[in-house]
Scaffold this motif. Structure first.
Motif, PDB file in Angstrom:
ATOM      1  N   GLN A   1      17.282 -16.288  55.407  1.00 37.42           N
ATOM      2  CA  GLN A   1      16.525 -15.989  56.626  1.00 37.42           C
ATOM      3  C   GLN A   1      15.810 -14.654  56.497  1.00 37.42           C
ATOM      4  OE1 GLN A   1      18.915 -16.679  60.058  1.00 37.42           O
ATOM      5  NE2 GLN A   1      17.179 -16.808  61.451  1.00 37.42           N
ATOM      6  N   GLY A   2      14.598 -14.570  57.057  1.00 38.82           N
ATOM      7  CA  GLY A   2      13.747 -13.409  56.853  1.00 38.82           C
ATOM      8  C   GLY A   2      14.018 -12.268  57.808  1.00 38.82           C
ATOM      9  N   PHE A   3      15.153 -11.611  57.639  1.00 37.19           N
ATOM     10  CA  PHE A   3      15.393 -10.414  58.446  1.00 37.19           C
ATOM     11  C   PHE A   3      15.901  -9.287  57.555  1.00 37.19           C
ATOM     12  CE2 PHE A   3      19.237 -13.048  58.728  1.00 37.19           C
ATOM     13  CZ  PHE A   3      20.216 -12.169  58.303  1.00 37.19           C
ATOM     14  N   PRO A   4      15.430  -8.057  57.771  1.00 34.56           N
ATOM     15  CA  PRO A   4      15.877  -6.920  56.979  1.00 34.56           C
ATOM     16  C   PRO A   4      17.330  -6.557  57.313  1.00 34.56           C
ATOM     17  CG  PRO A   4      13.733  -6.498  57.985  1.00 34.56           C
ATOM     18  CD  PRO A   4      14.296  -7.713  58.653  1.00 34.56           C
ATOM     19  N   ASN A   5      18.017  -5.919  56.352  1.00 37.93           N
ATOM     20  CA  ASN A   5      19.383  -5.461  56.611  1.00 37.93           C
ATOM     21  C   ASN A   5      19.523  -3.953  56.450  1.00 37.93           C
ATOM     22  OD1 ASN A   5      19.302  -5.132  53.806  1.00 37.93           O
ATOM     23  ND2 ASN A   5      21.406  -5.865  53.497  1.00 37.93           N
ATOM     24  N   PHE A   6      18.382  -3.246  56.412  1.00 31.02           N
ATOM     25  CA  PHE A   6      18.426  -1.790  56.284  1.00 31.02           C
ATOM     26  C   PHE A   6      18.128  -1.147  57.641  1.00 31.02           C
ATOM     27  CE2 PHE A   6      14.622  -3.672  54.334  1.00 31.02           C
ATOM     28  CZ  PHE A   6      13.665  -3.327  55.274  1.00 31.02           C
ATOM     29  N   PRO A   7      18.418   0.139  57.798  1.00 29.48           N
ATOM     30  CA  PRO A   7      18.286   0.772  59.113  1.00 29.48           C
ATOM     31  C   PRO A   7      16.846   0.809  59.620  1.00 29.48           C
ATOM     32  CG  PRO A   7      19.654   2.106  57.639  1.00 29.48           C
ATOM     33  CD  PRO A   7      19.023   1.041  56.796  1.00 29.48           C
TER      34      PRO A   7
ATOM     35  N   THR B   1      18.457 -29.300  63.369  1.00 27.78           N
ATOM     36  CA  THR B   1      18.732 -27.877  63.184  1.00 27.78           C
ATOM     37  C   THR B   1      17.879 -27.331  62.050  1.00 27.78           C
ATOM     38  OG1 THR B   1      21.011 -28.258  63.876  1.00 27.78           O
ATOM     39  CG2 THR B   1      20.545 -26.190  62.748  1.00 27.78           C
ATOM     40  N   SER B   2      17.244 -26.186  62.267  1.00 30.46           N
ATOM     41  CA  SER B   2      16.320 -25.651  61.262  1.00 30.46           C
ATOM     42  C   SER B   2      17.064 -25.283  59.986  1.00 30.46           C
ATOM     43  CB  SER B   2      15.577 -24.425  61.806  1.00 30.46           C
ATOM     44  OG  SER B   2      16.393 -23.270  61.726  1.00 30.46           O
ATOM     45  N   ILE B   3      16.341 -25.329  58.877  1.00 25.45           N
ATOM     46  CA  ILE B   3      16.930 -25.003  57.582  1.00 25.45           C
ATOM     47  C   ILE B   3      17.393 -23.556  57.544  1.00 25.45           C
ATOM     48  CG2 ILE B   3      14.743 -24.321  56.504  1.00 25.45           C
ATOM     49  CD1 ILE B   3      17.657 -26.290  54.848  1.00 25.45           C
ATOM     50  N   PHE B   4      16.744 -22.684  58.320  1.00 27.66           N
ATOM     51  CA  PHE B   4      17.135 -21.272  58.352  1.00 27.66           C
ATOM     52  C   PHE B   4      18.523 -21.126  58.968  1.00 27.66           C
ATOM     53  CE2 PHE B   4      12.515 -21.661  58.937  1.00 27.66           C
ATOM     54  CZ  PHE B   4      12.087 -21.078  57.761  1.00 27.66           C
ATOM     55  N   THR B   5      18.757 -21.865  60.058  1.00 30.49           N
ATOM     56  CA  THR B   5      20.069 -21.841  60.702  1.00 30.49           C
ATOM     57  C   THR B   5      21.134 -22.434  59.784  1.00 30.49           C
ATOM     58  OG1 THR B   5      19.061 -22.018  62.891  1.00 30.49           O
ATOM     59  CG2 THR B   5      21.387 -22.622  62.709  1.00 30.49           C
ATOM     60  N   VAL B   6      20.808 -23.539  59.129  1.00 29.97           N
ATOM     61  CA  VAL B   6      21.752 -24.209  58.240  1.00 29.97           C
ATOM     62  C   VAL B   6      22.182 -23.276  57.112  1.00 29.97           C
ATOM     63  CG1 VAL B   6      22.022 -26.062  56.543  1.00 29.97           C
ATOM     64  CG2 VAL B   6      20.935 -26.541  58.751  1.00 29.97           C
ATOM     65  N   MET B   7      21.212 -22.648  56.452  1.00 31.65           N
ATOM     66  CA  MET B   7      21.527 -21.810  55.300  1.00 31.65           C
ATOM     67  C   MET B   7      22.241 -20.521  55.706  1.00 31.65           C
ATOM     68  SD  MET B   7      20.866 -23.460  52.654  1.00 31.65           S
ATOM     69  CE  MET B   7      20.080 -25.025  52.310  1.00 31.65           C
ATOM     70  N   SER B   8      21.850 -19.934  56.833  1.00 26.83           N
ATOM     71  CA  SER B   8      22.532 -18.722  57.286  1.00 26.83           C
ATOM     72  C   SER B   8      23.965 -19.028  57.702  1.00 26.83           C
ATOM     73  CB  SER B   8      21.754 -18.084  58.442  1.00 26.83           C
ATOM     74  OG  SER B   8      20.580 -17.457  57.962  1.00 26.83           O
ATOM     75  N   LYS B   9      24.171 -20.190  58.313  1.00 28.27           N
ATOM     76  CA  LYS B   9      25.527 -20.591  58.703  1.00 28.27           C
ATOM     77  C   LYS B   9      26.399 -20.803  57.462  1.00 28.27           C
ATOM     78  CE  LYS B   9      27.926 -23.928  61.709  1.00 28.27           C
ATOM     79  NZ  LYS B   9      28.812 -24.618  60.761  1.00 28.27           N
TER      80      LYS B   9
ATOM     81  N   VAL C   1      24.949 -16.951  46.783  1.00 26.72           N
ATOM     82  CA  VAL C   1      23.648 -16.432  47.217  1.00 26.72           C
ATOM     83  C   VAL C   1      22.938 -17.519  48.023  1.00 26.72           C
ATOM     84  CG1 VAL C   1      21.402 -15.501  46.521  1.00 26.72           C
ATOM     85  CG2 VAL C   1      23.454 -14.945  45.189  1.00 26.72           C
ATOM     86  N   ALA C   2      22.351 -17.141  49.166  1.00 22.20           N
ATOM     87  CA  ALA C   2      21.630 -18.091  50.012  1.00 22.20           C
ATOM     88  C   ALA C   2      20.129 -17.915  49.863  1.00 22.20           C
ATOM     89  CB  ALA C   2      22.020 -17.913  51.479  1.00 22.20           C
ATOM     90  N   ALA C   3      19.416 -19.037  49.721  1.00 20.13           N
ATOM     91  CA  ALA C   3      17.953 -19.068  49.650  1.00 20.13           C
ATOM     92  C   ALA C   3      17.468 -20.236  50.491  1.00 20.13           C
ATOM     93  CB  ALA C   3      17.489 -19.196  48.204  1.00 20.13           C
ATOM     94  N   ILE C   4      16.152 -20.394  50.578  1.00 20.07           N
ATOM     95  CA  ILE C   4      15.564 -21.476  51.369  1.00 20.07           C
ATOM     96  C   ILE C   4      14.812 -22.428  50.444  1.00 20.07           C
ATOM     97  CG2 ILE C   4      13.825 -22.056  53.126  1.00 20.07           C
ATOM     98  CD1 ILE C   4      16.257 -20.879  54.388  1.00 20.07           C
ATOM     99  N   PRO C   5      15.057 -23.741  50.547  1.00 22.07           N
ATOM    100  CA  PRO C   5      14.305 -24.709  49.743  1.00 22.07           C
ATOM    101  C   PRO C   5      12.885 -24.889  50.276  1.00 22.07           C
ATOM    102  CG  PRO C   5      15.837 -25.843  51.207  1.00 22.07           C
ATOM    103  CD  PRO C   5      16.081 -24.371  51.397  1.00 22.07           C
ATOM    104  N   ILE C   6      11.910 -24.834  49.394  1.00 22.45           N
ATOM    105  CA  ILE C   6      10.507 -24.897  49.806  1.00 22.45           C
ATOM    106  C   ILE C   6      10.124 -26.276  50.347  1.00 22.45           C
ATOM    107  CG2 ILE C   6       8.105 -24.705  48.996  1.00 22.45           C
ATOM    108  CD1 ILE C   6       9.446 -22.028  49.256  1.00 22.45           C
ATOM    109  N   SER C   7      10.803 -27.319  49.923  1.00 22.04           N
ATOM    110  CA  SER C   7      10.436 -28.675  50.377  1.00 22.04           C
ATOM    111  C   SER C   7      10.519 -28.814  51.889  1.00 22.04           C
ATOM    112  CB  SER C   7      11.327 -29.729  49.722  1.00 22.04           C
ATOM    113  OG  SER C   7      12.661 -29.648  50.204  1.00 22.04           O
ATOM    114  N   THR C   8      11.354 -28.001  52.521  1.00 21.91           N
ATOM    115  CA  THR C   8      11.524 -28.111  53.975  1.00 21.91           C
ATOM    116  C   THR C   8      10.309 -27.606  54.742  1.00 21.91           C
ATOM    117  OG1 THR C   8      12.672 -25.971  54.042  1.00 21.91           O
ATOM    118  CG2 THR C   8      14.031 -27.933  53.807  1.00 21.91           C
ATOM    119  N   PHE C   9       9.369 -26.964  54.062  1.00 22.93           N
ATOM    120  CA  PHE C   9       8.131 -26.504  54.689  1.00 22.93           C
ATOM    121  C   PHE C   9       7.025 -27.563  54.614  1.00 22.93           C
ATOM    122  CE2 PHE C   9      10.405 -22.655  53.594  1.00 22.93           C
ATOM    123  CZ  PHE C   9      10.137 -21.762  54.610  1.00 22.93           C
TER     124      PHE C   9
END
Length: 375
Positions: A29-35, A9-17, A336-344
């Motif tokens: 995860q890289g998605f905007p939350n504004f209109p 499972t991708s790290i993006f899915t793990v962290m968002s979950k 707060v959720a972030a992404i660890p760079i090592s996974t890249f």
């Protein structure tokens, strides 16, 4: 037996979950939350009652293809033939996957520059080809000497990502000079240029592969409307390549998705007539600067961000934990959720760095920064 035994499972899915489970602010995860721009949603609403709900031609909705050709001309002074050099795709990831599947054969090698987006390697493996991971320098500039040493007669493709995810770096004119020197020694090597953040650059505009003559007859360019127009859920992008390569890419595309969502294509074709893509950099630069200002008194050390909507930060002054553990604890203990760079990285290189997404409204950035500033 699995064809991708090491893929989990991708790290993006793990962290968002985890962010959802702990009600944390999701800067992972890289998605905007504004209109979305009201001009686009108004176009979409009107189109729901028009005759745009059936299959489009396989390569794309003709009015959209014409608008993309105009966009390439105005952005990069490059003239393309939309009938033979352009393909509308179900997101940039599908464009990447389809291009690799079409052009890479069993036994070939594909150079991937780490840290790298996790969707590059899997299609290479599915081709029974070999991904060759080459690390960037610690400041995320390309090490062209190392890249050249990794090239061989087996090298079929080099993947570049500019502006770069996750680091926010952009390639310089000197980088392209070195790249041209290397490619001149290997005339058979193809280039896949992932430019999904092409309009999200700040003090300096990125140099596109579109603007380099030495690349035009051997390069596949991948772009994303989802990234440019804050509509990631629409999953729509486009791929541009010389005709002899595009013929092969279309062969795979027609059996993978055949054609892309019709109403999205129609809406974007009309939106391109009124939107100014050159304003996107200013919009996101204001968000970058605001997020950096909010964190200036925190214990995080913010790294340079030249493009994209990602901010890399060092937590070395805060913890000695590995970055995956730090990110999990950041969610559970600080919200707060972030992404660890090592996974890249293929070798999971850990430099105590994490990635925040600042494509959020001001309230979200302020709320996250308050929590981060208390660490």
């Amino acid at each position: 037996m699995s064809k991708l035994p090491n893929v989990t499972t991708s790290i993006f899915t793990v962290m968002s979950k985890m962010a959802a489970e702990y009600n944390a602010i999701n800067l992972s995860q890289g998605f905007p939350n504004f209109p979305v721009d009201e001009r686009l949603t108004d176009i979409l609403a009107r189109l729901t009652k028009e005759n745009v709900h059936q299959y489009t031609p396989m390569a794309g909705y003709p009015p959209l293809m014409q608008e993309i050709a105009k966009l390439i001309q105005s952005s990069y002074n490059r003239t393309i033939n939309p009938d033979s050099e352009l393909l509308v795709t179900a997101g940039a990831t599908q464009g990447i996957f389809t291009s690799i599947l079409a052009l890479v054969k069993s036994g070939d090698e594909v150079l991937i520059l780490d840290p790298s987006y996790d969707s590059y390697e899997s299609p290479v493996l599915l081709c029974n080809a070999k991904p060759v991971r080459v690390a960037l320098n610690d400041n995320y500039t390309p090490n062209w000497e190392t890249i050249e040493k990794a090239c061989s007669p087996k090298t079929k493709m080099i993947i570049i990502n500019n502006p770069h995810n996750p680091t926010g770096k952009i390639l310089t004119a000197a980088d392209f000079t070195e790249f041209e020197r290397i490619l001149s020694k290997y005339p058979e090597i193809l280039v896949l240029s992932d430019e999904v953040y092409e309009y999200i650059t700040f003090e300096e505009k990125h140099i596109s592969a579109h603007s380099k003559d030495f690349l035009l007859d051997r390069c596949i360019m991948v772009s994303s409307f989802g990234k440019s127009f804050h509509i990631t859920g629409w999953k729509i992008g486009y791929t541009i390549a010389p005709e002899y390569l595009m013929k092969e890419i279309k062969k795979v595309h027609q059996f993978l998705v055949f054609s892309v969502n019709s109403i999205s294509q129609a809406a974007i074709s009309q939106y391109l007539e009124v939107v100014d893509v050159n304003l996107l950099g200013k919009f996101y630069q204001e968000k970058r600067d605001y997020f950096q200002k909010l964190l200036q008194n925190s214990r995080f050390e913010l790294k340079p961000c030249e493009g994209t909507y990602f901010q890399v930060a060092s937590y070395a002054n805060i913890s000695n934990e590995d970055d995956v553990t730090f990110c999990k604890n950041l969610i559970t203990d600080h919200g707060v959720a972030a992404i660890p760079i090592s996974t890249f990285y293929s070798d999971h290189k850990d430099q105590k760095l994490i990635r925040f997404c600042f494509a959020k409204d001001d309230f979200t950035l302020e709320s996250a920064a308050k929590k981060l500033g208390n660490i």
